[in-house]
Structures are given as structure tokens and as C-alpha cells.
Design an enzyme around this catalytic site. Structure first.
Site, short mmCIF file in Angstrom:
data_model
loop_
_atom_site.label_atom_id
_atom_site.label_comp_id
_atom_site.label_asym_id
_atom_site.label_seq_id
_atom_site.Cartn_x
_atom_site.Cartn_y
_atom_site.Cartn_z
N LEU A 166 0.84 -1.21 0.00
CA LEU A 166 0.00 0.00 0.00
C LEU A 166 0.87 1.26 0.00
O LEU A 166 0.58 2.24 -0.70
CB LEU A 166 -0.92 0.03 1.22
CG LEU A 166 -2.07 -0.96 1.25
CD1 LEU A 166 -2.82 -0.84 2.57
CD2 LEU A 166 -3.03 -0.70 0.09
N VAL A 169 2.39 2.02 -3.31
CA VAL A 169 1.39 2.66 -4.18
C VAL A 169 1.23 4.14 -3.77
O VAL A 169 1.18 5.03 -4.63
CB VAL A 169 0.03 1.93 -4.09
CG1 VAL A 169 -1.05 2.70 -4.81
CG2 VAL A 169 0.17 0.51 -4.67
N HIS A 170 1.16 4.39 -2.47
CA HIS A 170 0.98 5.74 -1.94
C HIS A 170 2.14 6.65 -2.39
O HIS A 170 1.92 7.75 -2.90
CB HIS A 170 0.94 5.64 -0.41
CG HIS A 170 0.93 6.93 0.35
ND1 HIS A 170 -0.10 7.84 0.27
CD2 HIS A 170 1.83 7.45 1.24
CE1 HIS A 170 0.18 8.87 1.07
NE2 HIS A 170 1.35 8.65 1.66
N VAL A 171 3.37 6.17 -2.21
CA VAL A 171 4.53 6.98 -2.58
C VAL A 171 4.58 7.16 -4.10
O VAL A 171 4.83 8.26 -4.60
CB VAL A 171 5.84 6.33 -2.06
CG1 VAL A 171 7.06 7.05 -2.60
CG2 VAL A 171 5.86 6.32 -0.55
#
Ligand code: HEM
Ligand code: SF4
Ligand code: SF4
Lengths: 210, 292
Positions: A166, A169-171
Site C-alpha cells: 500500500l 502505491v501511496h509513494v
């Protein structure tokens, strides 16, 4: 990057500091945790002064992250309540990933994807903190039955791997969407960025102006 | 310390082969519970040979002393009084300690390379200098054996006197036992000896006498002759069909490669997304709108 007095403030300094504490703690946790996760990653323990230090430090860093995440939760949870527009946004996420945002519903301060990520991270951290306590041999494991320790070990490893995915994906989303990183560094974004990516938020804070 | 004469079958957290050109004889210790008188000479011999002096505890009203295995007590006698047949009291005394499993849960769970070694002769040994003190071995062990020391945070348990066996001696407890209840030798020979003992016990009215060499953990290198092999639980909770918990197998099994693969996929996927779709930039129209 040009900085402009008309830039919009997206994060205050305390919000940014809070986020960075969580972020740094997460990186340290992922590196030290992966060292125990699989022999291939054991050399990562060298960043912490060897396996014993990694084992000692990891849970304490976990406590720091869990507590600072609680603070962040109270700062941001209201902004992350999911609305019908967010559900529509999530339904069209394929178009977004494909690089075409023309038909995406106007996003507020956070779009549907960001909100979903927020709640997934809340779940991950809660599960990691609870399972982490159960497998913390030095202080807490003796309080729990062996079956629960085994379940918590499995849980901690799986949820940790999920959370690492997750966060990647966030970064990546922050890198992919140009002009975003500065929001977490200096706290500001350009007006154009806001209108492009979070038009409902842009209208709300500028009163519809330029 | 690894002895050259003891080649290695498995090493914790290690994915490549360990030194294993020599195949040593598979050994076993056979504990005949029907011959044990509970004198604890083996406990003393263990302390002596391994130079360990546990804290002197307090009497808790039973003969068990110390009350449990500790980082300094690698074997303890567990006393249980049972009536398998009404009115016929039996005193079952089991020498508890590491079973030296052929499929050791401790070794499977351990994350520190080389902290747990299984020699080709079957002995499972902890190498404390590589131990990080995480306690995963306790989580993995189906017999609740390893203990972490409060002094140095390292895990300890019975070594089956690997240092003595490596130079051709029998374990200290075997050497000491005054009744011959503990014997040591090739596993094959020990099974053979057990068969004779079981036949004898059956002839004396113990219809369910048998050898405890649980196959759920691939067999063990410490085996018991039990008067009531159908009810191992009578012997202070000896597990009936021990095996590595399915939770531990999942945790240490497919979960790791699968999720590591997923992490790699997400990272690479992100990179390739960037180089195929390009960055998500502000459109020219909007950019112009704000330029004046
Ligand atoms: C929130 C508080 C947390 C606590 C109290 C905690 C505690 C622990 C403990 C006690 C261990 C066993 C090793 C040791 O004794 O040091 C462990 C292992 C681990 N932790 Fe955490 N942790 C936390 C958060 C996290 C987070 C956020 C991650 C994600 C990156 C993570 C990833 C891992 C991994 C991958 C392992 C190894 C699991 C395995 O061996 O299968 N932990 N944790
Ligand atoms: S406590 Fe030591 S021996 Fe036990 S699993 Fe952890 S590193 Fe391995
Ligand atoms: S009894 Fe426990 S500590 Fe001994 S070899 Fe088996 S799993 Fe390891």
C-alpha cells in the site's frame, strides 16, 4: 519549481511533521521487519547494528509509529469520510490509472483512492500494533496462549507485507502526480495543481476564483 | 560450536546447502519411563556437564523441581499421579526436554541464519552466538521447549550433549542414570531395544505399552517407552499427535515467497506504469489559465 504567493496551503507545519514522523518510522519498521521476514532480507538488519539490535528496536519504533499515527488519524479522519462521489471515483479508477482523468468526478481535498488508502492503512496499523504486541517476546508474549501467538505471527507478517504494498502505491502516486511532493515538504501546492487534481477542494477554498 | 564430525542437515534461515558431504549415523536417546524412579540424577548430570546452576526455587507442593524448564534447566522430571484403572495408582515420571525432532518447528521458525542447526545425526542444537532473542523458536516448537534467558536474551534448550556425542561419548544424563532408564545409540538400535521393552511391558499387563516416536514431526531423536502409549497426555501433557502448527507452516511457508513476490510486483508495476503512461501532469489548458 516556481513558488508563488498565490500558492494554496495544503498542510500546516505540524501536519507535515506528524506525517514525516509516521513515514520515517514506517521505513525503519519495514527495513527491520523484513530482516526477520525472509533470509533474503536478513542483511537489512545491518542498518540497525545487527540482528539483535533490529529485534530490540523494531517494536519500540512500532510504538512510536502507532502513537503518531493515532495523532494523524484525528487530524484527517473527517476529511476521509467516503461520499457517493468517491464511490463513483473508485468505480472509474481504471481510467485514472490509464492516465485519463477527463471523466473523473471532481475530488475534494482527497479523492476516492486516497480515502480508501487512508482507511486501509488505519486497519493495517491497528492489526500490526495488536499482533506486534502479542509477539513482543521480551514483555508481552507470556501473557498470551501459544495459539494466539502463532496466529499473531502469521497476521503480523501478512499485514506488514500488505501495508508495504500500500505504501509503495501511496509513494508512487505522489511521484506520479507531479507537483504533489512539495505539499508534504513545504505545505503548498500551485493553484493549477489544485484545480487539475482536486477541483472541488479548489472551488471550496478559493470560492470558485482563479 | 559446530564440530567437524557433525555434519549439518539443516540450518535456520538459510536457503543454500550447509556442509554435508559426510553422512553421520542417526542417533537417538531412548527414555524408558517404566524404569525411571524419579531420582533426578539426570537433571544433576545435565547441570554438571553443561555447567549450569539454576536459581534454587521454592517447593510448590509436588516433586517437580524446578517446576518448569528454564534457560538453565534443560531437562526436568515431571511427576504425575494417575489412576488409569480405578483403584490402581500409577506414578508416571517423565523426563521432559527437547525431543530433537526430525522436522523441528524451532528451526523452521527461526529468522536468524545459523542460530539453530540440525546435524545429520539428528541432534538439533542452538548456537546462541547467532541468536537474536526473538522467541520465534518458542512459537514454532510443538513441545514448548526453548526458553529465553533473562540474562542474555538468548534461547537455550537441551543440546543432546552434541559436544559429547561429537567425540563419541553418550549424553551426560545417559551416563548417569542408575536404573538404565535412559539409553543412547543408533536410532535404529534404540527402536529395536524399545520393541523388546514394549513386548516385556505387554507381557506384564500393560496392553497399550508402546514407543513414542511421533511421526507428525518426522519422528524424534529422543523417544519414550510409555506404559500407556495410547494416552501420552497422562504423562504431564505429552502431546498425542504433535506436528508443527498449521499456523506456523502457513507463516513460514507460502506466505513469505508469495508476499515478497507481491511487494516486488507492486514496486516494478509502479516503475513500468511510469515509463508506459508517463507522469500525471497539470494539463496545458489549466496551466495557461493561471499564467498571466
Ligand atoms: C505498530 C507497532 C508494531 C509492533 C509493536 C511490532 C512488533 C513486532 C515484533 C515484536 C516483531 C518480532 C521481532 C521482534 O521481536 O522485534 C515484529 C516483526 C515484524 N514486523 Fe513488526 N511491529 C509493529 C509494526 C510493524 C509495521 C508497521 C511493519 C510494516 C512495515 C512491521 C513489519 C514487521 C515484519 C515484516 C516482521 C517480521 C515478521 C516475520 O518474521 O514474519 N511491523 N514486529
Ligand atoms: S530466539 Fe534465537 S534461536 Fe529462537 S528463533 Fe529467535 S534467533 Fe532463533
Ligand atoms: S522439541 Fe522443540 S526445540 Fe526440540 S527440536 Fe523439536 S521443535 Fe526444536
Amino acid at each position: 519549481m516556481k513558488r508563488d504567493p498565490k500558492d494554496l496551503i495544503r498542510y500546516t507545519a505540524p501536519e507535515r511533521a506528524n506525517h514525516w514522523v509516521v513515514g520515517m518510522a514506517f521505513i525503519l519498521l519495514a527495513l527491520s521487519g523484513l530482516a526477520f521476514f525472509h533470509p533474503a532480507f536478513y542483511p537489512l538488519s545491518q542498518f540497525f547494528g545487527g540482528g539483535v539490535w533490529a529485534r530490540i528496536l523494531h517494536p519500540f519504533i512500532g510504538v512510536v509509529m502507532a502513537l503518531s499515527f493515532v495523532a494523524m488519524f484525528f487530524r484527517f479522519w473527517k476529511l476521509n469520510l467516503i461520499t457517493p462521489a468517491d464511490k463513483e471515483w473508485l468505480g472509474r479508477i481504471g481510467e485514472m490509472v490509464n492516465g485519463d482523468d477527463h471523466n473523473m468526478p471532481a475530488a475534494g481535498k482527497y479523492n476516492g483512492g486516497q480515502k480508501l488508502l487512508f482507511w486501509l492503512l488505519v486497519c493495517c496499523i491497528a492489526l500490526l500494533a495488536v499482533s506486534g504486541l502479542v509477539i513482543w517476546r521480551a514483555y508481552f508474549s507470556a501473557l498470551f496462549p501459544i495459539g494466539m501467538i502463532r496466529f499473531a505471527s502469521l497476521m503480523h507478517a501478512m499485514v506488514a507485507a500488505g501495508m508495504i504494498c500500500l505504501i509503495i502505491v501511496h509513494v508512487y502516486a505522489a511521484i506520479w502526480t507531479r507537483g504533489t511532493i512539495r505539499a508534504m515538504l513545504y505545505g503548498t501546492v500551485s493553484r493549477a495543481w489544485a484545480k487539475q487534481h482536486h477541483s472541488a477542494w479548489f472551488r471550496q477554498i478559493t470560492g470558485g476564483g482563479k | 560450536m559446530a564440530l567437524q564430525s557433525l555434519d549439518i542437515k539443516a540450518r535456520s534461515a538459510t536457503t543454500t546447502p550447509s556442509p554435508s558431504v559426510r553422512e553421520t549415523l542417526e542417533v537417538a536417546k531412548l527414555i524408558d519411563i517404566s524404569k525411571c524412579i524419579g531420582c533426578k540424577a539426570c537433571q544433576v548430570a545435565c547441570m554438571e556437564w553443561n555447567d549450569l546452576r539454576d536459581e534454587i526455587g521454592t517447593n510448590v507442593g509436588v516433586y517437580d523441581n524446578p517446576a518448569d524448564l528454564t534457560a538453565k534447566s534443560w531437562t526436568v522430571m515431571r511427576f504425575s499421579e494417575v489412576e488409569v484403572e480405578a483403584g490402581k495408582l500409577e506414578w508416571l515420571i517423565r523426563k521432559d526436554g527437547c525431543m530433537h525432532c526430525a522436522d523441528p518447528g524451532c528451526l523452521k521458525a527461526c529468522p536468524a541464519p545459523g542460530a539453530i542447526i540440525q546435524y545429520s545425526n539428528g541432534i538439533v542444537d542452538f548456537h546462541e552466538e547467532y541468536c537474536i532473542g526473538c522467541g520465534y523458536c518458542i512459537t514454532g516448537c510443538p513441545f514448548n521447549v526453548p526458553r529465553i534467558s533473562k540474562t542474555d536474551n538468548k534461547a537455550y534448550k537441551c543440546t543432546l550433549c552434541s559436544d559429547r556425542v561429537g567425540v563419541g561419548l553418550e549424553p551426560a544424563c545417559v551416563k548417569t542414570c542408575p536404573t538404565g532408564a535412559i539409553t543412547f545409540g543408533a536410532k535404529e538400535d534404540m527402536i529395536h531395544r524399545a520393541e523388546g521393552r514394549v513386548a516385556d511391558l505387554k507381557g506384564r499387563g500393560y496392553a497399550n505399552a508402546g514407543l513414542y516416536d511421533p511421526q507428525g514431526v518426522g519422528g524424534t531423536h529422543v523417544m519414550y517407552v510409555l506404559q500407556h502409549a495410547d494416552k501420552p497426555g497422562l504423562y504431564s501433557g505429552l502431546p498425542k499427535d504433535p506436528s508443527i502448527s498449521s499456523m506456523v507452516c502457513l507463516w513460514k511457508g507460502i506466505t513469505k515467497p508469495l508476499t515478497s513476490f507481491a511487494i516486488g510486483l507492486v514496486a516494478l508495476g509502479s516503475l513500468f506504469h511510469y515509463i508506459t503512461k508517463g507522469p500525471n501532469e497539470v494539463s496545458n489548458d489549466i496551466e495557461k489559465e493561471f499564467e498571466e
